[in-house]
Scaffold this active site. Structure first.
Site, PDB file in Angstrom:
ATOM      1  N   ASP A  42      28.705  46.899  58.107  1.00 52.43           N
ATOM      2  CA  ASP A  42      29.668  46.804  57.010  1.00 52.43           C
ATOM      3  C   ASP A  42      29.170  47.608  55.812  1.00 52.43           C
ATOM      4  O   ASP A  42      28.488  48.615  55.987  1.00 52.43           O
ATOM      5  CB  ASP A  42      29.897  45.332  56.646  1.00 52.43           C
ATOM      6  CG  ASP A  42      31.332  45.061  56.221  1.00 52.43           C
ATOM      7  OD1 ASP A  42      31.705  45.522  55.131  1.00 52.43           O
ATOM      8  OD2 ASP A  42      32.075  44.400  56.970  1.00 52.43           O
ATOM      9  N   HIS A  98      32.705  44.122  50.220  1.00 51.46           N
ATOM     10  CA  HIS A  98      33.309  43.686  51.480  1.00 51.46           C
ATOM     11  C   HIS A  98      32.288  43.080  52.437  1.00 51.46           C
ATOM     12  O   HIS A  98      32.485  42.001  52.995  1.00 51.46           O
ATOM     13  CB  HIS A  98      34.009  44.872  52.135  1.00 51.46           C
ATOM     14  CG  HIS A  98      34.743  44.546  53.386  1.00 51.46           C
ATOM     15  ND1 HIS A  98      34.164  44.575  54.638  1.00 51.46           N
ATOM     16  CD2 HIS A  98      36.033  44.191  53.591  1.00 51.46           C
ATOM     17  CE1 HIS A  98      35.054  44.250  55.555  1.00 51.46           C
ATOM     18  NE2 HIS A  98      36.197  44.011  54.947  1.00 51.46           N
ATOM     19  N   SER A 146      44.071  22.881  35.591  1.00 51.97           N
ATOM     20  CA  SER A 146      43.658  21.536  35.173  1.00 51.97           C
ATOM     21  C   SER A 146      44.852  20.800  34.595  1.00 51.97           C
ATOM     22  O   SER A 146      45.616  21.358  33.800  1.00 51.97           O
ATOM     23  CB  SER A 146      42.538  21.599  34.132  1.00 51.97           C
ATOM     24  OG  SER A 146      41.385  22.193  34.684  1.00 51.97           O
TER      25      SER A 146
END
Length: 657
Positions: free
Chosen positions: A132, A167, A321
């Site tokens: 990767d 990534h 919230s």
């Protein structure tokens, strides 16, 4: 090569892939004909020089050797291509197809795949290789793992990925983020599994098939059992296919992303027979709209709105919230917002915190009727869903913004009720406001609190982020494969692969389908399958016909009497062809002799001082005992005939047909 992440997944967003030079793979014949070969004391060296000389003569550019074989990747003009194709010493020339990173943009996925129900205490016997864009070793959720790595030429340090290379770190977090009371946890969270990282991508997010072949060779050289490839491209390569098949046949489990184009086209390497192709689903077990559907798709895993680690400071998070209660753990996704800058779509998040009265924008008529939202937080249902070339998320934000709202909460519709992480394509930067996505149930729950004061926040410079993509589904499968395999290291890669597909939860349409393959991967079911034998309850390892001894016995050093381990087999009848699963830890297997003795005294040597200085014997042997009654006491005798190196018989199993 392409992966599966937020705004870097241009292939999904339809915003275009980066321009790449055309390259070709040139395969010379293994036995060069006269006229090309340079005779020398070292045949390989002479052939190698001659092959490079020919490439030089045709003005090949950016030439790279692929391993030690007669393979090269190079940029060729039309004349060079024609010359090489007609040369009798060249076996073939093929396009070196591009490979990109494949992503759209609380790891609910860990629960969905059953990883939380199995301990990873045995994972030290497995090595996972991740090909990767790198691995941020400075991240608290990753720094304590058993990890090393390799840098591919020109991509920088594997352990310090650099800007816009998050990534690989996201993928790694899904596999092995550490359980440390902060951040997220991976499938293998207790720092037992061995990781090897091969960095083949830099900020540009692309590479070539030849780079992938070299990276896979590197993984294998570093003892990888499972290789994660959250990447792909649209063209196949004979060189790539042959290399992957060879490694799979030699016992390496290969797992790759099915692709994010949302169509029925094949993506490679996922679509080779030797590779498990992974599709993506959301947290309602619905097929993700971007996930490619092909006859090679084998398994499905969570790939929509997946929260994981990213390069430090490059992440984005959000929260809601209400009445002192945070809804973060239920999934609050900051919008993956893109604007057009000089012809390119680039991320443009709007961070901030808004505390205001909650109001709803009505969509019952099929359009947005928001009324006056001045100074309020706008809660509205998504109309339509992201698809190929369609990005309706901006419509909801536009309606709230134009109604005067200070922030927007968009919740999922009945068609796709799960948590989504769609692109918010605000081309002209017309609606800059704090906005988030939540799933349908949370949206409906919040609708019951209209008129109350609510806080919506979106933050940048975080160490975590939500991504979408088959790239995010792939590491779930990789992690589960390593986890399940760690309980049964005597099984081979094909048997583990079979266990994963045979026990997957059937979703989408009945039976195997092109969208989700055999279904959602299930760690506990796959382990139970292998508990019955490497070929499962209906194969040569069926429960009633499989017998084991799991009592560990130390093997004495340099002692011909060695050890004897017994299994009492209650099964009656002809033994026929049996398999013996062997798990021995030893630091020099060339010292060892392993012999199987049947109840009637017939013996077969399974291992006879081969392997030299290699470590451990974790292997399945097939032995023909036709004509020998299976019932009675079977013995395994192990002795060490040299000094210094020692080991242990951990377990062994006999499987009858």
């Amino acid at each position: 090569m392409a992966c599966g992440a937020h705004a870097t997944a241009d292939e999904l967003a339809g915003f275009g892939k980066p321009d790449m030079p055309m390259k070709y793979i040139v395969k010379f014949k293994d036995q060069p004909q006269s006229g090309l070969a340079v005779r020398s004391a070292s045949p390989f060296s002479g052939n190698h020089l001659a092959q490079q000389s020919l490439l030089d003569r045709v003005n090949a550019k950016a030439v790279e050797a692929i391993g030690k074989k007669a393979l090269y990747s190079a940029e060729l003009d039309a004349s060079a291509l024609q010359t090489l194709e007609s040369n009798p010493d060249v076996e073939y020339v093929e396009i070196d197809p591009p490979r990109y990173l494949l992503s759209e943009t609380l790891p609910w996925g860990q629960t969905f795949v059953g990883a939380t129900q199995l301990s990873d205490m045995n994972a030290g016997n497995r090595t996972v290789c991740i090909i990767d864009s790198g691995y941020d070793l400075a991240h608290n959720d990753l720094s304590g793992n058993q990890v090393n790595g390799t840098n591919d030429s020109g991509t920088g340090s594997w352990s310090s990925p650099g800007n816009n290379n998050a990534h690989g770190t996201h993928v790694a977090g899904t596999i092995a983020a550490i359980s440390n009371n902060e951040g997220v946890v991976g499938v293998l969270p207790n720092q037992n599994v061995n990781l090897h990282i091969v960095k083949v991508f830099n900020e540009s997010g692309w590479g070539y098939s030849s780079s992938l072949v070299k990276a896979i060779d590197t993984c294998v050289a570093n003892n990888a059992n499972v290789i994660n490839m959250s990447l792909g491209g649209s063209q196949s390569s004979r060189t790539e296919e042959n290399a992957l098949k060879q490694h799979y046949d030699n016992g390496v489990l290969l797992i790759a992303a099915a692709g994010n184009d949302g169509n029925t086209a094949h993506s490679y390497p996922a679509s080779y027979d030797s590779v498990m192709s992974v599709a993506a689903i959301d947290n309602q077990k619905h097929h993700a709209v971007f996930s490619q559907a092909t006859n090679q798709v084998e398994i499905a895993a969570p790939g929509e709105a997946i929260l994981s680690t990213v390069t430090l400071g490059e992440g984005r998070l959000a929260d809601i919230s209400l009445a002192g209660q945070s809804y973060f753990d239920r999934g609050v996704v900051p919008h993956n917002r893109l604007i057009n800058t000089n012809g390119n779509y680039v991320p443009a998040p709007v961070p901030g915190t808004v505390t205001a009265e909650l109001a709803t924008c009505d969509t019952s008529a099929g359009n947005f009727q928001c009324g006056d939202m001045s100074g309020k937080v706008c809660l509205t249902e998504r109309i339509g869903n992201q698809g190929s070339g369609a990005y309706p998320e901006v419509d909801a934000v536009e309606a709230c913004y134009n109604a005067g709202a200070s922030a927007a909460i968009v919740y999922s519709n009945t068609e796709l009720a799960g948590l989504q992480n769609p692109f918010l394509v605000d081309t002209n930067n017309s609606y800059p406001m704090v906005s988030v996505s939540v799933d349908r149930q949370l949206g409906l729950d919040l609708a019951n609190s209209v008129g109350q004061t609510i806080t919506v926040s979106s933050t940048t410079n975080e160490d975590y982020e939500y991504y979408n993509g088959t790239s995010m589904a792939t590491p779930h499968v990789t992690g589960v494969a390593a986890l399940v395999w760690s309980y049964h290291p005597q099984c081979d890669a094909s048997q583990v692969r079979q266990a994963l597909t045979a026990t997957a939860e059937d979703i989408d349409v009945a039976g195997r389908d092109n969208r989700t393959g055999y279904g959602l991967i299930d760690a506990t079911a796959a382990k139970a399958y292998l508990d019955e034998g490497c070929n499962g309850p209906d194969g040569s390892g069926s429960g009633s016909d499989s017998f084991s001894n799991t009592t560990a016995v130390a093997i004495p050093d340099n002692k011909l009497s060695g050890i004897t381990s017994a299994i009492d087999v209650t099964r009656a009848g002809d033994s026929g062809s049996i398999t013996v699963d062997l798990d021995i830890t030893h630091t020099y297997i060339g010292d060892l002799n392993v012999t199987l003795v049947a109840p009637n005294g017939d013996s077969v040597v399974l291992h006879n001082h081969s392997g030299g200085s290699a470590n451990d014997i974790v292997k399945t042997y097939t032995v023909n005992y036709a004509g020998v009654d299976s019932q009675g006491t079977w013995q395994l005798k192990v002795y060490d005939n040299a000094r210094r190196d020692t080991g242990t018989l951990n377990s062994w199993r006999i499987n009858f047909q």
